[in-house]
Design an enzyme around this catalytic site. Sequence first.
Site, PDB file in Angstrom:
ATOM      1  N   GLY A  18       0.851  -1.195   0.000  1.00 50.80           N
ATOM      2  CA  GLY A  18       0.000   0.000   0.000  1.00 50.80           C
ATOM      3  C   GLY A  18       0.885   1.243   0.000  1.00 50.80           C
ATOM      4  O   GLY A  18       2.082   1.177  -0.316  1.00 50.80           O
ATOM      5  N   GLY A  54      -8.531   9.932  -0.599  1.00 50.80           N
ATOM      6  CA  GLY A  54      -7.294  10.589  -1.004  1.00 50.80           C
ATOM      7  C   GLY A  54      -6.994  11.905  -0.323  1.00 50.80           C
ATOM      8  O   GLY A  54      -6.067  12.613  -0.725  1.00 50.80           O
ATOM      9  N   GLY A  55      -7.738  12.274   0.732  1.00 55.11           N
ATOM     10  CA  GLY A  55      -7.420  13.499   1.471  1.00 55.11           C
ATOM     11  C   GLY A  55      -6.065  13.349   2.157  1.00 55.11           C
ATOM     12  O   GLY A  55      -5.774  12.296   2.724  1.00 55.11           O
ATOM     13  N   ARG A 289     -15.004  12.299  13.967  1.00 56.63           N
ATOM     14  CA  ARG A 289     -15.643  11.050  13.528  1.00 56.63           C
ATOM     15  C   ARG A 289     -16.183  10.225  14.686  1.00 56.63           C
ATOM     16  O   ARG A 289     -17.255   9.631  14.588  1.00 56.63           O
ATOM     17  CB  ARG A 289     -14.621  10.206  12.771  1.00 56.63           C
ATOM     18  CG  ARG A 289     -14.254  10.813  11.461  1.00 56.63           C
ATOM     19  CD  ARG A 289     -13.094  10.093  10.860  1.00 56.63           C
ATOM     20  NE  ARG A 289     -12.824  10.626   9.538  1.00 56.63           N
ATOM     21  CZ  ARG A 289     -11.874  10.191   8.741  1.00 56.63           C
ATOM     22  NH1 ARG A 289     -11.085   9.215   9.129  1.00 56.63           N
ATOM     23  NH2 ARG A 289     -11.703  10.715   7.560  1.00 56.63           N
TER      24      ARG A 289
HETATM   25  C1  LIG Z   1     -12.886   3.906   2.194  1.00 54.79           C
HETATM   26  C2  LIG Z   1     -11.680   4.538   2.840  1.00 54.79           C
HETATM   27  C3  LIG Z   1     -11.378   5.874   2.584  1.00 54.79           C
HETATM   28  C4  LIG Z   1     -10.267   6.469   3.186  1.00 54.79           C
HETATM   29  N1  LIG Z   1      -9.967   7.767   2.885  1.00 54.79           N
HETATM   30  C5  LIG Z   1      -8.862   8.331   3.435  1.00 54.79           C
HETATM   31  C6  LIG Z   1      -8.479   9.661   3.092  1.00 54.79           C
HETATM   32  O1  LIG Z   1      -9.112  10.330   2.278  1.00 54.79           O
HETATM   33  N2  LIG Z   1      -7.374  10.179   3.698  1.00 54.79           N
HETATM   34  C7  LIG Z   1      -6.634   9.475   4.607  1.00 54.79           C
HETATM   35  O2  LIG Z   1      -5.664  10.006   5.130  1.00 54.79           O
HETATM   36  N3  LIG Z   1      -6.970   8.204   4.914  1.00 54.79           N
HETATM   37  C8  LIG Z   1      -8.040   7.614   4.350  1.00 54.79           C
HETATM   38  N4  LIG Z   1      -8.353   6.326   4.668  1.00 54.79           N
HETATM   39  C9  LIG Z   1      -7.413   5.552   5.501  1.00 54.79           C
HETATM   40  C10 LIG Z   1      -6.223   5.169   4.627  1.00 54.79           C
HETATM   41  O3  LIG Z   1      -6.697   4.757   3.373  1.00 54.79           O
HETATM   42  C11 LIG Z   1      -5.398   4.035   5.227  1.00 54.79           C
HETATM   43  O4  LIG Z   1      -5.129   4.259   6.587  1.00 54.79           O
HETATM   44  C12 LIG Z   1      -4.072   3.923   4.473  1.00 54.79           C
HETATM   45  O5  LIG Z   1      -4.293   3.845   3.085  1.00 54.79           O
HETATM   46  C13 LIG Z   1      -3.305   2.706   4.952  1.00 54.79           C
HETATM   47  O6  LIG Z   1      -2.191   2.541   4.110  1.00 54.79           O
HETATM   48  P1  LIG Z   1      -1.160   1.388   4.423  1.00 54.79           P
HETATM   49  O7  LIG Z   1      -0.127   1.443   3.365  1.00 54.79           O
HETATM   50  O8  LIG Z   1      -0.747   1.460   5.837  1.00 54.79           O
HETATM   51  O9  LIG Z   1      -2.028   0.056   4.285  1.00 54.79           O
HETATM   52  P2  LIG Z   1      -2.983  -0.467   3.032  1.00 54.79           P
HETATM   53  O10 LIG Z   1      -3.072   0.586   2.012  1.00 54.79           O
HETATM   54  O11 LIG Z   1      -4.169  -0.960   3.674  1.00 54.79           O
HETATM   55  O12 LIG Z   1      -2.052  -1.589   2.442  1.00 54.79           O
HETATM   56  C14 LIG Z   1      -1.763  -2.774   3.133  1.00 54.79           C
HETATM   57  C15 LIG Z   1      -1.033  -3.690   2.179  1.00 54.79           C
HETATM   58  O13 LIG Z   1      -0.589  -4.849   2.879  1.00 54.79           O
HETATM   59  C16 LIG Z   1      -0.946  -6.015   2.145  1.00 54.79           C
HETATM   60  N5  LIG Z   1      -1.011  -7.118   3.114  1.00 54.79           N
HETATM   61  C17 LIG Z   1      -1.942  -7.374   4.065  1.00 54.79           C
HETATM   62  N6  LIG Z   1      -1.592  -8.472   4.764  1.00 54.79           N
HETATM   63  C18 LIG Z   1      -0.411  -8.906   4.259  1.00 54.79           C
HETATM   64  C19 LIG Z   1       0.455 -10.004   4.534  1.00 54.79           C
HETATM   65  N7  LIG Z   1       0.189 -10.892   5.504  1.00 54.79           N
HETATM   66  N8  LIG Z   1       1.573 -10.158   3.785  1.00 54.79           N
HETATM   67  C20 LIG Z   1       1.860  -9.294   2.776  1.00 54.79           C
HETATM   68  N9  LIG Z   1       1.072  -8.247   2.463  1.00 54.79           N
HETATM   69  C21 LIG Z   1      -0.038  -8.052   3.205  1.00 54.79           C
HETATM   70  C22 LIG Z   1      -2.234  -5.628   1.461  1.00 54.79           C
HETATM   71  O14 LIG Z   1      -2.543  -6.488   0.386  1.00 54.79           O
HETATM   72  C23 LIG Z   1      -1.882  -4.204   1.023  1.00 54.79           C
HETATM   73  O15 LIG Z   1      -1.073  -4.233  -0.130  1.00 54.79           O
HETATM   74  C24 LIG Z   1      -9.456   5.711   4.074  1.00 54.79           C
HETATM   75  C25 LIG Z   1      -9.759   4.378   4.339  1.00 54.79           C
HETATM   76  C26 LIG Z   1     -10.861   3.786   3.727  1.00 54.79           C
HETATM   77  C27 LIG Z   1     -11.161   2.345   4.020  1.00 54.79           C
END
Ligand SMILES: Cc1cc2nc3c(=O)[nH]c(=O)nc-3n(C[C@H](O)[C@H](O)[C@H](O)COP(=O)(O)OP(=O)(O)OC[C@H]3O[C@@H](n4cnc5c(N)ncnc54)[C@H](O)[C@@H]3O)c2cc1C
Length: 467
Positions: A18, A54-55, A289
């Site tokens: 991510g 995407g905020g 929220r």
């Molecule tokens: C609908 C929605 C809207 C949102 N809008 C906003 C916003 O506008 N602004 C904002 O700041 N935040 C927003 N958020 C929150 C934000 O999207 C997340 O907190 C953020 O994207 C998390 O990013 P990350 O890289 O930590 O994890 P993620 O983007 O969740 O990525 C996790 C990754 O880990 C992988 N993974 C999972 N388990 C394993 C494993 N065991 N082994 C290997 N890979 C694994 C997944 O496949 C994925 O690729 C929103 C969330 C949601 C659900």
Amino acid sequence: MTLTVDQLDTDVLIVGGGLAGLRAAIAAAEGGVRVMIACKRKAGRSGNTLVAEGGIAVGSPNVDPEDSIEQHVADTLASGKDLCDPILSRMLAENSEKEVFGLTRFGVVLGRDKSGNLLRGQPPGHTKRRSLRAESDHLPKNARGQSITIPLLKFAENLGVTLLDRTPILRLLSRDGAIESALAMDEEKERYLVIHAKAVIIAAGGAGQMFSLTNNTADITGDSYALALDAGADLRDMEFPQFYPNWGISPFRSTISSVMMGEGAVFRNKNQERFMPSYYPEAKDMATRDQTSLAIFQEVQAGRGVEGGVYLDASGVDREVLEVKFHHLTEAMRRLNLEFGKDPVIVTPVVHHYMGGISVNRHLESGVHGLFAAGEACGGTHGANRLSGNAFSECIVFGALSGAAATEYARGREMPRPAGKESIAAMLPSLAFQEEGPDIADLRREMREINWKKNGIIRTEESLLAG
Ligand SMILES: Cc1cc2nc3c(=O)[nH]c(=O)nc-3n(C[C@H](O)[C@H](O)[C@H](O)COP(=O)(O)OP(=O)(O)OC[C@H]3O[C@@H](n4cnc5c(N)ncnc54)[C@H](O)[C@@H]3O)c2cc1C
């Protein structure tokens, strides 16, 4: 079924593809070490980043002339009910301008209006207009995160980062308090992989799918926390899931950005009464929220809900603002021959984010040497309630910082020796496929229900212990 076991090695292994994982990968690769991303799904096309609105919060006078880093810190701490790790909250605010504007180096385009000014919003809890976003109008609504992840993915690939898609990490292995390797399942080649790494960054996101009602993607099942705990790291604040009040349940199922409340939208109960002022006379519909979710929950409990939620009334939002800033929503309504701001929209709270997570220090390192965390995997930055846009800023800032810190750590380490047959055999039995025993789908459903009821919008020490 007997699967083969192959061994790989790298300097820095990143768990998750991510936003946090990709940003960490770039930072580590630019530090000159070998980097590998193992992703449960496809890097850049998975996780909550993919579906996010995407905020991105940036507290700076260059975004809002009346804003500052100090104000961003103050808003973050206040929203977190002073339960944040103040060091992490400050790191987020201090680095967000540099890192968010730095995304343009990878090809990310920040959203602007027709006059070329940055599109800025003021979601609830922010005292200034500091919410930016990447240009994503060309992308489908449930893939807007690709406006950032695809440029980052391409950049990482050009730097030589190795991608292991459809390769979930099943277990992290440490020795003498330091991380050593990871066990993964290569789903395409149907083999186990033992990946030896000098440093590991957990960026596998949050845990929304552990609850009955969530807007999280299917791959977000709490793996970050399970992997860290199993490897000997500490977790913190796990009683803080975040509920998002604006999950549309009618006429379509979708997250409705809370930025809309800053543009004049209000909540109404089934009697068409605005109820937020009676709960929060000052903040009203701009309450945070957690507060809004609680108020909606209480309205529904009191029999003033509609279809399990309440109305979101956007009739007070300027039409042009609706079309420009909430293009995906107005389009979705039009496709149903409805008009946003005129026809009724019903929303209800769902689990959206996890504020709790892996306990890390200022170098984003957990208590296990060489084990780092970034993004939603980390706990503490947001305390009891995260502000809108602060998750993306956290992923971008902590991704970059953890990548640099893991690189520094890896440089001073020897590569762990390949595992012998016996130690590999010792890792596998407990993961073997169970022919008998309870149905996994039933267990999962039960766990989600327990979490929803006992670690839900209203939770107490007693309910948490019972859960
Ligand atoms: C609908 C929605 C809207 C949102 N809008 C906003 C916003 O506008 N602004 C904002 O700041 N935040 C927003 N958020 C929150 C934000 O999207 C997340 O907190 C953020 O994207 C998390 O990013 P990350 O890289 O930590 O994890 P993620 O983007 O969740 O990525 C996790 C990754 O880990 C992988 N993974 C999972 N388990 C394993 C494993 N065991 N082994 C290997 N890979 C694994 C997944 O496949 C994925 O690729 C929103 C969330 C949601 C659900």
